[in-house]
Design a protein around this motif. Structure first.
Motif, mmCIF file in Angstrom:
data_model
loop_
_atom_site.group_PDB
_atom_site.id
_atom_site.type_symbol
_atom_site.label_atom_id
_atom_site.label_comp_id
_atom_site.label_asym_id
_atom_site.label_seq_id
_atom_site.Cartn_x
_atom_site.Cartn_y
_atom_site.Cartn_z
ATOM 1 N N GLU A 1 0.825 -1.199 0.000
ATOM 2 C CA GLU A 1 0.000 0.000 0.000
ATOM 3 C C GLU A 1 0.861 1.251 0.000
ATOM 4 O O GLU A 1 1.900 1.304 0.669
ATOM 5 N N ASN A 2 0.449 2.262 -0.754
ATOM 6 C CA ASN A 2 1.077 3.590 -0.713
ATOM 7 C C ASN A 2 0.398 4.356 0.418
ATOM 8 O O ASN A 2 -0.618 5.025 0.224
ATOM 9 N N GLU A 3 0.948 4.197 1.614
ATOM 10 C CA GLU A 3 0.275 4.706 2.807
ATOM 11 C C GLU A 3 0.070 6.215 2.769
ATOM 12 O O GLU A 3 -0.995 6.718 3.152
ATOM 13 N N THR A 4 1.070 6.953 2.308
ATOM 14 C CA THR A 4 0.951 8.418 2.269
ATOM 15 C C THR A 4 -0.174 8.848 1.349
ATOM 16 O O THR A 4 -1.020 9.685 1.696
ATOM 17 N N SER A 5 -0.219 8.238 0.150
ATOM 18 C CA SER A 5 -1.259 8.577 -0.818
ATOM 19 C C SER A 5 -2.642 8.212 -0.290
ATOM 20 O O SER A 5 -3.607 8.975 -0.433
ATOM 21 N N VAL A 6 -2.755 7.042 0.338
ATOM 22 C CA VAL A 6 -4.046 6.596 0.872
ATOM 23 C C VAL A 6 -4.505 7.520 1.993
ATOM 24 O O VAL A 6 -5.692 7.876 2.077
ATOM 25 N N ALA B 1 -8.302 11.706 3.803
ATOM 26 C CA ALA B 1 -8.549 13.039 4.349
ATOM 27 C C ALA B 1 -9.394 13.882 3.401
ATOM 28 O O ALA B 1 -10.260 14.658 3.833
ATOM 29 N N ALA B 2 -9.164 13.710 2.097
ATOM 30 C CA ALA B 2 -9.870 14.519 1.110
ATOM 31 C C ALA B 2 -11.267 14.022 0.786
ATOM 32 O O ALA B 2 -12.133 14.809 0.372
ATOM 33 N N LEU B 3 -11.512 12.705 0.948
ATOM 34 C CA LEU B 3 -12.730 12.108 0.389
ATOM 35 C C LEU B 3 -13.670 11.451 1.402
ATOM 36 O O LEU B 3 -14.794 11.087 1.056
ATOM 37 N N SER C 1 -5.064 10.186 -10.341
ATOM 38 C CA SER C 1 -3.892 9.331 -10.591
ATOM 39 C C SER C 1 -3.167 8.941 -9.314
ATOM 40 O O SER C 1 -2.099 8.308 -9.374
ATOM 41 N N ALA C 2 -3.727 9.335 -8.166
ATOM 42 C CA ALA C 2 -3.077 8.990 -6.897
ATOM 43 C C ALA C 2 -3.030 7.480 -6.735
ATOM 44 O O ALA C 2 -4.008 6.778 -6.982
ATOM 45 N N GLU C 3 -1.860 6.970 -6.308
ATOM 46 C CA GLU C 3 -1.680 5.519 -6.172
ATOM 47 C C GLU C 3 -2.313 5.009 -4.883
ATOM 48 O O GLU C 3 -2.223 5.658 -3.842
ATOM 49 N N LEU C 4 -2.928 3.837 -5.001
ATOM 50 C CA LEU C 4 -3.508 3.172 -3.843
ATOM 51 C C LEU C 4 -2.588 2.058 -3.346
ATOM 52 O O LEU C 4 -2.162 2.038 -2.190
ATOM 53 N N PHE C 5 -2.282 1.124 -4.258
ATOM 54 C CA PHE C 5 -1.432 -0.019 -3.883
ATOM 55 C C PHE C 5 -0.918 -0.691 -5.142
ATOM 56 O O PHE C 5 -1.412 -0.436 -6.249
ATOM 57 N N THR C 6 0.074 -1.542 -4.956
ATOM 58 C CA THR C 6 0.543 -2.402 -6.046
ATOM 59 C C THR C 6 0.290 -3.847 -5.646
ATOM 60 O O THR C 6 0.351 -4.205 -4.464
ATOM 61 N N TRP D 1 -15.339 2.222 0.978
ATOM 62 C CA TRP D 1 -15.231 1.722 -0.400
ATOM 63 C C TRP D 1 -13.826 1.204 -0.701
ATOM 64 O O TRP D 1 -13.680 0.227 -1.445
ATOM 65 N N TYR D 2 -12.825 1.803 -0.120
ATOM 66 C CA TYR D 2 -11.455 1.352 -0.350
ATOM 67 C C TYR D 2 -11.260 -0.065 0.209
ATOM 68 O O TYR D 2 -10.684 -0.937 -0.449
#
Length: 664
Positions: free
Chosen positions: A384-389, A394-396, A415-420, A452-453
């Motif tokens: 997970e891209n913890e910073t992006s998540v 916070a925004a949504l 385009s913000a990354e969630l995870f790979t 939803w995530y």
């Protein structure tokens, strides 16, 4: 087509029970290719798999004879020819096929999923716990409304203080009166009576079943607050009991009423002790339970932990069928119980679906899903891209689903990354697309993004696990392919053989004419057979039938008469029969119009009429047989045509390897 129909079809085609292989082609190894059918290769493992399953299902001894192998190999080739034709006709591209295969796939994959093994473990654990019952007491420490972390800490400290008092010799039941926030403690002093698995919330159950007798637990956190638990007794689960009861009600707030009820129940109990009293009459006359007084007071079966403790203990203390309890008092009034039946705990197999249903309705289902996701993440390299998540949350989180996409775009977060996962990166735009496709109404509390995530992660991980099984699990590949091919086979056979055989009336008639020698009546005779079941009534039959021969009016009169005067004395059969193979008529004298004969100790009265010589059956008389034979003809014709259309090339060396593999 349903699961059962497909199972029967595959068993018929290859003498095996249903099974499989993937929609994707399994990588072909030329050293493993058993047969080439019109340019498509089939590996040895598929034949070995199918025949091994058939062998296991039939319970035969390990190994297969050369003759059996050759017979099944030819059936296998014919089966694959038909699948090849179905593919050529595009039957694997139809909407009906895709819908049906998807339905089968959902059922077939279940045993292979991580979730299944975890559920199975929980089911087994729950049943293992059900084999015993516990009696426990508890003290509940509830949180105040809208409790802060500080409030929770204060409650925990209070629970630890009371635990210390118990360990220093305090009585948990007396302390429950003083400290417990459970309203029932005022009357039961925290005594919960006996219970078993799946009757308490999971954390409480886990703690109780792990406690030694007499030891007090550490504070156990549940949705109700913190609990201190002490197990007072453990016993083998007595199973279920069925009792009938007499109830005399009273108002607990009215001492006079209670005294009158006590006297009344005592009088009823004394009445029951008298000889020749009938329980059902006593119940009907005196019981004040309107739901049961008309049926002898009988209650449904119940087990431990399902009734109020005092009623339950009285019921399970009865040992002999028909035994009556002394009067007992509950919150509902005074009761007298009678034991109607007892039975042990059902087997795991009998209870499996019930346990599964209960587990999937409580917190264990959430726990299982969390464990599934954790295992999937570890297995498939989830990062997970913890910073992006965190930024996305916070925004949504405050956005409704209807505005989610707009906010995502306006803040430039698509385009913000969630995870790979397995080298592929998933972005916020992928989550939004998923949200638009899903018809899901969140029931749990939480931010929109968080809810939803979490659901999206579970969905992607589930798809990844399924794709992994299709790519790497050979048994599942085989199972899936067999069902896929089975659906295609069914569709082709239905189209080219079964329905055609039923609806092609011209073809049926033509087939009948060409094969009329197969549809011949043998020598026949008109006959009325009366089987005598009650020999004391045989004279009725004799008087009515003797001297009449095969006479329709006499037969009708006899049928009418015996059905009204001696309906259980005779069974009858009337018609034209091939007498040479008939179990009764083959022993009759065809020269007599009326006779009585005995076969296997049973007497028959027989009236005979005209004898008819052997002759061809009419088409209408043979239609059922003709359709059956015509379908077999169409099947053979189809197979012969396909052998010409799709050349079959057998690798004899690999075929021999398959035979050896089946006999190891």
């Amino acid at each position: 087509m349903n699961y059962r129909a497909l199972s029967a079809l595959l068993a018929f085609i290859l003498i095996v029970s249903p099974g499989a292989h993937t929609p994707k082609a399994i990588a072909q190894n030329q050293d493993e290719v058993l047969v080439d059918i019109g340019g498509k290769s089939v590996e040895k493992d598929e034949l070995v798999y199918l025949l091994s399953k058939g062998k296991g299902a039939s319970g035969t001894v390990t190994g297969v004879s050369r003759e059996e192998f050759e017979e099944n190999f030819q059936l296998f080739v014919n089966y694959k020819l038909k699948v090849r034709e179905a593919e050529s006709l595009g039957l694997d591209k139809t909407e009906e096929f895709n819908r049906e295969f998807a339905s089968f796939k959902e059922t077939l994959i279940a045993p292979y999923l991580i979730k299944n093994s975890l559920e199975e473990g929980e089911l087994r654990k729950a049943y293992s716990r059900m084999e015993e019952i516990l009696r426990a007491s508890h003290i509940l420490f509830q949180f105040p409304p809208n409790a802060s972390n500080e409030d929770s800490l204060i409650v925990l400290k209070m629970a630890l203080k009371v635990k210390g008092e118990i360990e220093n010799g305090g009585d948990i039941n007396e302390l429950a009166l003083q400290y417990s926030d459970d309203p029932s403690a005022k009357t039961n002093k925290g005594d919960l009576g006996y219970f078993t698995s799946l009757q308490m919330v999971q954390p409480f159950e886990d703690a109780a079943f792990s406690l030694p007798l007499g030891k007090v637990s550490d504070p156990v956190l549940t949705n109700f607050g913190y609990h201190l638990i002490q197990v007072k007794d453990r016993q083998k689960n007595p199973g279920q009991v069925r009792v009938s009861h007499i109830l005399v009600r009273f108002d607990p707030q009215n001492a006079g009423q209670e005294e009158n009820a006590r006297r009344k129940i005592s009088d009823i109990y004394a009445e029951i002790q008298k000889e020749n009293t009938i329980w059902e009459d006593i119940v009907k006359s005196y019981s004040e339970d309107p739901a049961t007084k008309e049926n002898g007071g009988i209650l449904p079966w119940f087990g431990v932990g399902t009734m109020i403790p005092e009623f339950e203990m009285a019921a399970f203390s009865l040992t002999e069928l028909g035994e009556v309890s002394p009067p007992l008092k509950t919150q509902y009034g005074y009761h007298i119980l009678r034991l109607e039946d007892k039975k042990p705990l059902d087997s795991y197999e009998e209870m499996e679906e019930s346990i599964r249903s209960r587990i999937l309705r409580d917190s264990r289902s959430t726990m299982i899903q969390s464990q599934v996701v954790a295992i999937q993440k570890a297995r498939y390299g989830f990062k997970e891209n913890e910073t992006s998540v965190d930024n996305l949350a916070a925004a949504l989180n405050e956005s409704a689903k209807s505005t989610f996409g707009g906010v995502l775009e306006s803040k430039g977060l698509t385009s913000a990354e969630l995870f790979t996962l397995q080298g592929k990166t998933y972005k916020a735009s992928d989550l939004w697309k998923y949200m638009q496709e899903e018809e899901f109404v969140p029931r749990s509390k939480g931010g929109t993004f968080d809810i939803w995530y979490g659901r999206y992660i579970a969905s992607i991980l589930s798809q990844t696990e399924q794709m992994d099984l299709e790519a790497n699990n050979k048994e599942y590949q085989m199972l899936l392919k067999e069902y896929r091919d089975g659906i295609l086979l069914f569709s082709l056979m239905n189209q080219e053989v079964w329905q055609k055989g039923i609806t092609d009336s011209l073809g049926q008639v033509e087939f009948y004419r060409k094969n009329i020698s197969n549809y011949q009546w043998k020598n026949r005779v008109e006959a009325y057979l009366v089987k005598v079941l009650d020999l004391s009534k045989i004279d009725i039959g004799r008087k009515a039938l003797q001297g009449n021969g095969f006479n329709p009016s006499v037969i009708q009169a006899f049928e009418t008469n015996f059905k009204s005067t001696a309906s259980l004395a005779f069974t009858t059969e009337s018609g034209i029969f091939e007498y040479e193979s008939h179990p009764i008529l083959s022993k009759a004298d065809l020269g007599l119009s009326y006779q009585e004969i005995s076969v296997d100790g049973t007497t028959y009265l027989i009236n005979l009429g005209q004898k008819l010589p052997a002759e061809p059956r009419k088409f209408e008389e043979s239609r059922g047989l003709v359709i059956r034979d015509y379908q077999e003809f169409l099947d053979k014709s189809l197979t012969d045509k396909l052998k010409e259309k799709y050349p079959v090339k057998v690798n004899q060396n690999v075929k021999e390897e398959a035979f050896i593999a089946l006999n190891q």
